[in-house]
Enzyme design. Structure first.
Site, mmCIF file in Angstrom:
data_model
loop_
_atom_site.group_PDB
_atom_site.id
_atom_site.type_symbol
_atom_site.label_atom_id
_atom_site.label_comp_id
_atom_site.label_asym_id
_atom_site.label_seq_id
_atom_site.Cartn_x
_atom_site.Cartn_y
_atom_site.Cartn_z
ATOM 1 N N VAL A 188 58.137 5.359 -13.675
ATOM 2 C CA VAL A 188 58.628 6.310 -14.676
ATOM 3 C C VAL A 188 59.749 7.161 -14.085
ATOM 4 O O VAL A 188 60.808 7.343 -14.690
ATOM 5 C CB VAL A 188 57.480 7.194 -15.189
ATOM 6 C CG1 VAL A 188 58.011 8.370 -16.003
ATOM 7 C CG2 VAL A 188 56.512 6.374 -16.032
ATOM 8 N N GLU A 192 60.343 0.936 -18.744
ATOM 9 C CA GLU A 192 60.112 0.760 -17.305
ATOM 10 C C GLU A 192 59.648 -0.658 -17.008
ATOM 11 O O GLU A 192 59.252 -1.401 -17.908
ATOM 12 C CB GLU A 192 59.070 1.766 -16.814
ATOM 13 C CG GLU A 192 57.734 1.651 -17.519
ATOM 14 C CD GLU A 192 56.553 1.841 -16.594
ATOM 15 O OE1 GLU A 192 56.542 1.186 -15.544
ATOM 16 O OE2 GLU A 192 55.657 2.609 -16.950
ATOM 17 N N LYS A 242 46.928 8.643 -17.433
ATOM 18 C CA LYS A 242 45.743 7.817 -17.277
ATOM 19 C C LYS A 242 44.519 8.671 -16.961
ATOM 20 O O LYS A 242 44.608 9.679 -16.257
ATOM 21 C CB LYS A 242 45.982 6.782 -16.179
ATOM 22 C CG LYS A 242 47.137 5.843 -16.501
ATOM 23 C CD LYS A 242 47.452 4.923 -15.343
ATOM 24 C CE LYS A 242 48.629 4.019 -15.681
ATOM 25 N NZ LYS A 242 49.902 4.760 -15.777
#
Length: 312
Positions: free
Chosen positions: A113, A31, A166
């Site tokens: 993504v 990405e 995350k």
């Protein structure tokens, strides 16, 4: 494939990537939001080069995906990588829903993504490496802030190698969403789901595998069965680079409070939080981010090589 359908002129495949795909050699999609929105310059450019080099060392061809002047590019030369890295406010962030608009407006964009998965699937790249995927945000029960990455994983058959999600996200809700979408979560040498900067979130995952070849076999069977979803390969970052969970959680809490006070929401939220966490950790989170994306790229290349060798 439902959704955005590009004409041949909308997608440009870099010649090394085109040649590898035609020959059945392993290719790894990468990405570009990590370049355009995930890190400051010049760290983002250096990281992009390191990640592509890691893919090549492991025997695959890197295909960084982005939108450049209204054209989807699959594979970028060094000059274009540098241009995107220096882009600042002139380069937008594009999820799947933004692709057609970016093309018509002749914009340049880092692909998320979700967008990268969709494009990779369209050109026949089965393996994609990223840092961490998007997920369900904290407080989503009132904000409804859920990343489009999760929906894309549920409908686009690409294997995504990541370091989990995350720590700024709600990890239990994210895992529940992935289960609802029918997305297999495969642990690479780990029984627990990683939390990006932290090696473990404390949440167990269903299947652990010790080698890239084992994971490639699972991916191959998934594809042969015609199952519609992608797969998530959870690869904890190297132990030497991991951050203490207590430090990360304290920094995230402070960054989230600042974001709420400043009214930062939507697609701007994650870049804001990552930048603040990097400042609060005195640069340690950036070092961890670089280490984990390199690790994911190397593993993705191994998996792609195994898939190519098996004819998948």
């Amino acid at each position: 494939m439902q959704g955005f359908v590009a004409s041949p002129s909308d997608i440009e495949i870099h010649e090394p990537v085109r040649a590898a795909l035609a020959a059945g050699r392993p290719v790894v999609a990468l990405e570009s939001t990590i370049i355009t929105h995930g890190m400051p310059y010049p760290d983002n450019f250096a990281t992009a080069q390191l990640v592509e080099a890691a893919v090549r060392r492991a025997g695959a061809v890197p295909a960084t995906i982005a939108v450049v002047d209204g054209h989807i590019r699959v594979g970028l030369d060094e000059a274009t990588l540098a241009r995107l890295a220096r882009g600042g406010g002139t380069v937008i962030k594009a999820s799947t829903r933004d692709l057609a608009t970016a093309i018509v407006c002749c914009a340049s964009a880092g692909t998320t993504v979700a967008a990268t998965m969709r494009i990779a699937a369209k050109v026949g790249i089965p393996v994609f490496a990223t840092g961490g995927v998007g997920g369900v945000h904290r407080g989503a029960e009132s904000s409804f802030d859920i990343s489009a990455d999760l929906a894309e994983l549920g409908r686009t058959p690409v294997a995504v190698v990541c370091a989990g999600v995350k720590s700024i996200l709600d990890i239990p809700k994210t895992l529940e969403y992935l289960e609802t979408e029918g997305v297999p979560v495969l642990g690479y040498r780990s029984d627990e789901f990683p939390a990006f900067f932290v090696r473990s979130s404390g949440r167990r995952i269903g299947a652990r595998f010790e080698t890239a070849a084992e994971i490639a076999r699972v991916i191959g069977v998934h594809f042969r069965l015609g199952l519609p979803s992608g797969l998530l390969v959870a690869n904890p970052l190297p132990e030497a680079e991991a951050l203490p969970a207590e430090l990360v959680e304290a920094c995230i809490a402070e960054a989230c409070l600042e974001a709420e006070t400043s009214g930062v929401v939507g697609k701007e939220l994650t870049p804001f939080l990552l930048a603040r966490v990097n400042t609060l950790t005195q640069g340690r989170s950036l070092a961890a981010n670089i280490a984990l994306i390199r690790s994911n790229a190397a593993l993705a290349a191994e998996i792609a090589a195994c898939l190519a060798a098996s004819g998948n």
